[in-house]
Design a protein around this motif. Structure first.
Motif, PDB file in Angstrom:
ATOM      1  N   SER A 148      37.198  47.554  56.493  1.00 25.50           N
ATOM      2  CA  SER A 148      37.755  47.735  57.942  1.00 25.50           C
ATOM      3  C   SER A 148      37.471  49.016  58.523  1.00 25.50           C
ATOM      4  CB  SER A 148      39.067  47.427  57.086  1.00 25.50           C
ATOM      5  OG  SER A 148      39.645  46.302  56.461  1.00 25.50           O
ATOM      6  N   LYS A 183      40.528  40.511  63.792  1.00 27.66           N
ATOM      7  CA  LYS A 183      40.564  41.086  62.391  1.00 27.66           C
ATOM      8  C   LYS A 183      40.453  41.636  61.285  1.00 27.66           C
ATOM      9  CE  LYS A 183      35.870  41.332  59.444  1.00 27.66           C
ATOM     10  NZ  LYS A 183      36.363  40.705  58.207  1.00 27.66           N
ATOM     11  N   ASN A 186      44.168  41.192  60.366  1.00 29.63           N
ATOM     12  CA  ASN A 186      44.585  40.236  59.565  1.00 29.63           C
ATOM     13  C   ASN A 186      44.177  40.118  57.614  1.00 29.63           C
ATOM     14  OD1 ASN A 186      45.364  38.546  61.428  1.00 29.63           O
ATOM     15  ND2 ASN A 186      43.435  36.730  61.641  1.00 29.63           N
ATOM     16  N   GLU A 187      43.593  41.356  58.075  1.00 32.14           N
ATOM     17  CA  GLU A 187      42.924  41.677  56.618  1.00 32.14           C
ATOM     18  C   GLU A 187      44.237  43.448  56.184  1.00 32.14           C
ATOM     19  OE1 GLU A 187      38.649  43.490  56.644  1.00 32.14           O
ATOM     20  OE2 GLU A 187      38.220  41.193  56.361  1.00 32.14           O
ATOM     21  N   LYS A 192      48.771  41.543  58.094  1.00 32.18           N
ATOM     22  CA  LYS A 192      48.706  39.668  57.857  1.00 32.18           C
ATOM     23  C   LYS A 192      49.796  39.087  57.412  1.00 32.18           C
ATOM     24  CE  LYS A 192      47.700  39.539  52.637  1.00 32.18           C
ATOM     25  NZ  LYS A 192      46.909  39.814  51.493  1.00 32.18           N
ATOM     26  N   LYS A 195      48.628  37.195  60.789  1.00 28.01           N
ATOM     27  CA  LYS A 195      47.752  36.479  60.340  1.00 28.01           C
ATOM     28  C   LYS A 195      47.554  35.225  61.487  1.00 28.01           C
ATOM     29  CE  LYS A 195      44.026  35.004  57.641  1.00 28.01           C
ATOM     30  NZ  LYS A 195      43.206  35.163  56.814  1.00 28.01           N
ATOM     31  N   ALA A 230      32.604  40.351  62.918  1.00 30.05           N
ATOM     32  CA  ALA A 230      33.769  40.664  63.287  1.00 30.05           C
ATOM     33  C   ALA A 230      33.985  38.988  63.963  1.00 30.05           C
ATOM     34  CB  ALA A 230      34.320  41.014  63.967  1.00 30.05           C
ATOM     35  N   ASP A 233      33.776  35.590  61.174  1.00 31.19           N
ATOM     36  CA  ASP A 233      34.760  35.869  60.727  1.00 31.19           C
ATOM     37  C   ASP A 233      35.930  35.755  61.083  1.00 31.19           C
ATOM     38  OD1 ASP A 233      32.579  36.485  58.656  1.00 31.19           O
ATOM     39  OD2 ASP A 233      33.877  39.131  58.686  1.00 31.19           O
ATOM     40  N   VAL A 234      36.294  36.026  62.479  1.00 32.36           N
ATOM     41  CA  VAL A 234      37.240  34.812  63.276  1.00 32.36           C
ATOM     42  C   VAL A 234      36.982  33.861  63.572  1.00 32.36           C
ATOM     43  CG1 VAL A 234      38.850  35.548  64.889  1.00 32.36           C
ATOM     44  CG2 VAL A 234      38.407  37.062  63.490  1.00 32.36           C
ATOM     45  N   ASP A 237      38.089  31.528  60.355  1.00 30.76           N
ATOM     46  CA  ASP A 237      39.253  31.458  59.790  1.00 30.76           C
ATOM     47  C   ASP A 237      40.348  30.992  61.518  1.00 30.76           C
ATOM     48  OD1 ASP A 237      38.647  32.985  58.373  1.00 30.76           O
ATOM     49  OD2 ASP A 237      39.200  34.887  59.201  1.00 30.76           O
TER      50      ASP A 237
END
Length: 249
Positions: A148, A183, A186-187, A192, A195, A230, A233-234, A237
């Protein structure tokens, strides 16, 4: 032997609705000069190359060490940080312009509040405020911290938004910086809790679907943030959250 000088051309505008024009300056060269120190020289003696008195250049700057992100501008046509742009590495005349994707306030100073509005839209914070002591937060493993940490280095310079072909008035795209902060938070074990709200904020117009993955952002980022990872990944999600919402509502 004639004294070595540097030539600078600056696009100027006295106000948001004023007509833009160019002023040319010629300064004595000193080793180690950067763009900010050059404009400090102009402020000390605001006289153009043809001998006309003028006003000092309006621009944003603070830390002078690529930490605050405020001195981003177009330098020879490329979005860069003025504090780390060394004169020795720039072709002359050095042409300075305000960032083109944001409203001009005056000269090189622009209004970048759209970034902070986008960060509020995705709730880019850890919700720990309260009227009583919440106690210690959950532990974060070193491996998670290391993953992160790069995203926490964002300096809100908006260079990623400036170079993004999708960031414009017609799309309303939030930009890579905002997505990267989604991201990051949310981690976070405490962050989160929001999130789902963050992911839903990236659905629809201006959200993550408007990213065309040009990758200009990751190439231009002065802090070398892993922006494309990022975004990927987002994006995943957001799709998963959309599917969950479809079947639960």
């Amino acid at each position: 032997m004639p004294e070595r000088t540097i030539k600078i051309e600056i696009k100027r505008q006295s106000g948001p609705d004023a007509e833009a024009h160019w002023d040319k300056f010629e300064l004595p060269y000193r080793p180690g000069m950067n763009v900010i120190s050059s404009m400090m020289e102009i402020a000390a003696n605001p006289v153009t190359a043809d001998g006309k008195a003028t006003t000092p250049i309006a621009y944003d700057s603070n830390c002078l060490e690529e930490i605050c992100g405020s001195c981003a501008m177009l330098i020879n046509g490329k979005a860069k940080m003025a504090c780390s742009a060394l004169v020795d590495n720039l072709e002359q005349p050095i042409r300075l312009e305000p960032l083109s994707k944001f409203p001009v306030i005056r000269d090189l100073a622009v209004d970048r509040s759209v970034l902070f509005e986008n960060l509020k839209r995705v709730k880019a914070w850890v919700p720990v405020d309260g009227s009583y002591d919440l106690g210690p937060g959950p532990r974060i493993f070193p491996q998670s911290q290391e993953e992160s940490y790069p995203l926490s280095n964002c300096i809100s310079c908006t260079i990623c938004m400036e170079v993004c072909p999708q960031f414009n008035e017609s799309t309303g795209f939030v930009g890579a910086a905002t997505i990267a902060q989604v991201k990051l938070f949310n981690e976070n074990p405490t962050g989160k809790v929001l999130k789902q709200d963050r992911l839903r904020a990236l659905m629809g117009d201006g959200g993550i679907a408007d990213c065309a993955y040009a990758q200009n952002c990751v190439n231009a980022c002065p802090k070398q943030l892993p922006l494309t990872r990022a975004i990927s990944d987002v994006s995943r999600d957001v799709i998963v959250q959309g599917i969950k919402d479809f079947f639960t509502h």
